[in-house]
Design an enzyme around this catalytic site. Structure first.
Site, PDB file in Angstrom:
ATOM      1  N   GLY A  17       0.812  -1.208   0.000  1.00 48.79           N
ATOM      2  CA  GLY A  17       0.000   0.000   0.000  1.00 48.79           C
ATOM      3  C   GLY A  17       0.843   1.254   0.000  1.00 48.79           C
ATOM      4  N   GLY A  19      -0.341   4.460   0.201  1.00 45.15           N
ATOM      5  CA  GLY A  19      -1.026   5.631   0.730  1.00 45.15           C
ATOM      6  C   GLY A  19      -0.182   6.306   1.793  1.00 45.15           C
ATOM      7  N   PHE A  20      -0.812   7.100   2.645  1.00 44.48           N
ATOM      8  CA  PHE A  20      -0.050   7.838   3.651  1.00 44.48           C
ATOM      9  C   PHE A  20       0.686   6.910   4.605  1.00 44.48           C
ATOM     10  CE2 PHE A  20      -2.729  11.456   2.448  1.00 44.48           C
ATOM     11  CZ  PHE A  20      -1.784  12.465   2.436  1.00 44.48           C
ATOM     12  N   GLY A  21       0.036   5.838   5.079  1.00 45.29           N
ATOM     13  CA  GLY A  21       0.677   4.924   6.016  1.00 45.29           C
ATOM     14  C   GLY A  21       1.899   4.261   5.419  1.00 45.29           C
ATOM     15  N   VAL A  85      -1.416  -7.676  -4.122  1.00 51.48           N
ATOM     16  CA  VAL A  85      -1.227  -8.841  -3.251  1.00 51.48           C
ATOM     17  C   VAL A  85      -2.568  -9.540  -3.059  1.00 51.48           C
ATOM     18  CG1 VAL A  85      -0.595  -9.618  -0.939  1.00 51.48           C
ATOM     19  CG2 VAL A  85       0.740  -7.824  -2.069  1.00 51.48           C
ATOM     20  N   GLU A 176     -17.731  18.913   1.872  1.00 49.78           N
ATOM     21  CA  GLU A 176     -16.888  19.566   0.870  1.00 49.78           C
ATOM     22  C   GLU A 176     -17.472  19.414  -0.528  1.00 49.78           C
ATOM     23  OE1 GLU A 176     -12.655  19.321   3.304  1.00 49.78           O
ATOM     24  OE2 GLU A 176     -13.217  17.678   1.978  1.00 49.78           O
ATOM     25  N   ASP A 313      -6.135   3.336   7.526  1.00 52.73           N
ATOM     26  CA  ASP A 313      -7.591   3.136   7.557  1.00 52.73           C
ATOM     27  C   ASP A 313      -7.995   1.684   7.785  1.00 52.73           C
ATOM     28  OD1 ASP A 313      -7.561   5.774   6.966  1.00 52.73           O
ATOM     29  OD2 ASP A 313      -8.572   5.637   5.039  1.00 52.73           O
ATOM     30  N   ALA A 329      -5.743  11.071   7.272  1.00 56.48           N
ATOM     31  CA  ALA A 329      -4.344  11.060   6.849  1.00 56.48           C
ATOM     32  C   ALA A 329      -3.354  11.228   7.998  1.00 56.48           C
ATOM     33  CB  ALA A 329      -4.127  12.142   5.786  1.00 56.48           C
TER      34      ALA A 329
END
Length: 448
Positions: A17, A19-21, A85, A176, A313, A329
């Protein structure tokens, strides 16, 4: 085909992954004596908090994306693999990507979450969520395509269905989206069409709970509600969608049911863990919560496997004040950095205290010069909050040139009130008028 490793190679860390993590875990290991393999089914890191601006034509997908190979081109211990994966073998310590096998000493799962329809998955076709670039492009197609179709439609009832926008969910994404569509309809597009008056657009924001932005303090939720209503958005709290069939949305409010015809229904109501949660559960027996998130230990590892971590998440972390950390995030970023440091400490025969999230606050954009910011001791609204929101999001963007592009786009949009990325793309470039059930029941007291 197996990915071979040299004998006596450094500690092997596999991150699934980007993303941010995953990104910040890899960055935390940049100078460590380890080999890092970052696997993602996309070749780019996506800044999800700004997806709604792609969906509403303010930014383009490339403005909020960064190629992973570019991000790590100077990280000589990091390898990027494009793939998905689909299996984990915890005993052999391997992850499987089709016919490829990647061994690991430490595994970090950071695959994020998907939108949840609470058992009504068939609604996804008519009410798309917003988690990927493709989702944003599809939303953009539907939003701008609706105005184009309304311009051609001569039947007033059918035209009304094209100009009705229903947004389900009053969290940050829903708020938003609602604010951005309101600015489009009532300001940006006001003089662009000849047969329709875009100020006749109706935007409904449906929220199941008593207030929008429920994660914020009540006064900020109330301020956001007032700002949205001034923009022209209709708020419906204590409201639950009971059915979506064709172009008809049915919702329940105060024990009364209402139907409204809408060609553009957008989903921002719930999330569930990515499919990797199920893969982990099947291979390790780890427990998952009702939404598919993996229950993690205080150090973000999973029970019985100290060398497998789940962050972001997908993780259900409830070891701090007995509350599950939100899927935002800053949480993923801090968890990625923590796990990266913990791995290095373990290799030195040391450890770290359990993970502790430093809550940096929450914020939401409502419209131009309108936002709400909750910094625990400091609450901001209006222009100051809006400016702070801009600075925070620029800070979190990954690459320097991306920051410059976004600053330029925002400055241009602010001066001209124009949105340069209003492209309708896809096989169905325009939404063609179709027969619409225009039954609209208006119970007393329901402002529709």
């Amino acid at each position: 085909m197996a990915v071979s490793l040299e004998k006596n190679a450094p500690h092997q860390v596999v991150i699934v992954g980007g993303g941010f993590g995953g990104l910040y875990a890899a960055k935390a290991l940049n100078a460590a004596n380890v080999n890092v393999t970052l696997i993602d089914k996309r070749n780019f890191h996506l800044f999800q908090p700004l997806l709604y601006q792609v969906a509403t034509g303010t930014l383009s997908p490339s403005d909020i994306s960064a190629p992973l190979r570019s991000v790590f081109k100077k990280s000589k211990n990091t390898k990027v693999l494009l793939g998905e994966v689909n299996e984990i073998d915890p005993k052999a310590q391997q992850v499987i990507l089709g016919d490829e096998v990647v061994p690991y000493d430490t595994l970090i799962i950071a695959t994020g979450a998907n939108h949840s329809y609470f058992g009504k998955d068939h609604w996804e076709k008519v009410a798309p969520g917003l988690k990927t670039v493709e989702d944003a492009i599809e939303m953009r197609r539907r939003i701008f395509g609706a105005f184009e179709a309304a311009e051609k439609e001569t039947d007033p009832e059918k035209r009304r269905a094209f100009l009705n926008f229903v947004i389900v969910g009053g969290g940050p994404t829903g708020v938003e989206l609602a604010g951005a569509i309101a600015e489009l309809a009532y300001k940006t597009l006001k003089e662009d069409f000849r047969s329709i008056d875009t100020s006749e657009t109706k935007i409904l924001l449906l929220q199941g709970g008593p207030r929008i932005l429920p994660h914020m303090v009540p006064e900020l939720s109330a301020s956001a509600a007032v700002s949205l209503q001034k923009l022209g958005v209709e708020l419906h709290t204590h409201t639950r969608v009971t059915n979506i069939e064709g172009d008809i949305v049915t919702f329940k409010q105060d024990n009364e049911f209402t139907e409204i015809a809408s060609k553009t229904i957008l989903w921002a109501a719930g999330v569930q863990g990515s499919p990797m949660g199920k893969v982990l559960k099947e291979s390790t027996g780890v427990e998952c919560d009702y939404s598919g998130r993996v229950i993690v230990e205080p150090d973000l590892s999973i029970e019985g496997y100290a060398n497998i971590f789940v962050i972001g998440d997908l993780a259900n972390f409830s070891h701090q004040d007995s509350k599950v950390l939100p899927g935002v995030a800053p949480v993923a970023k801090q968890q990625g950095e923590y796990v990266g440091k913990l791995i290095q400490r373990r290799l030195q025969g040391k450890t770290l205290p359990q993970f502790h999230y430093n809550d940096v606050g929450s914020l939401a954009m409502i419209g131009q010069n309108l936002a709400v910011v909750d910094l625990s001791l400091i609450k901001l609204t209006g222009f100051i909050a809006w400016a702070f929101w801009l600075l925070v999001h620029i800070y979190f963007l990954i690459e320097f040139d991306t920051k410059l592009l976004v600053v330029f786009q925002w400055a241009w949009n602010y001066i001209t009130r124009n949105r340069r990325s209003r492209l309708i793309t896809g096989r169905e470039a325009f939404v063609e008028p179709k027969a619409v059930n225009t039954r609209v029941q208006q119970p007393s007291g329901t402002p529709l």
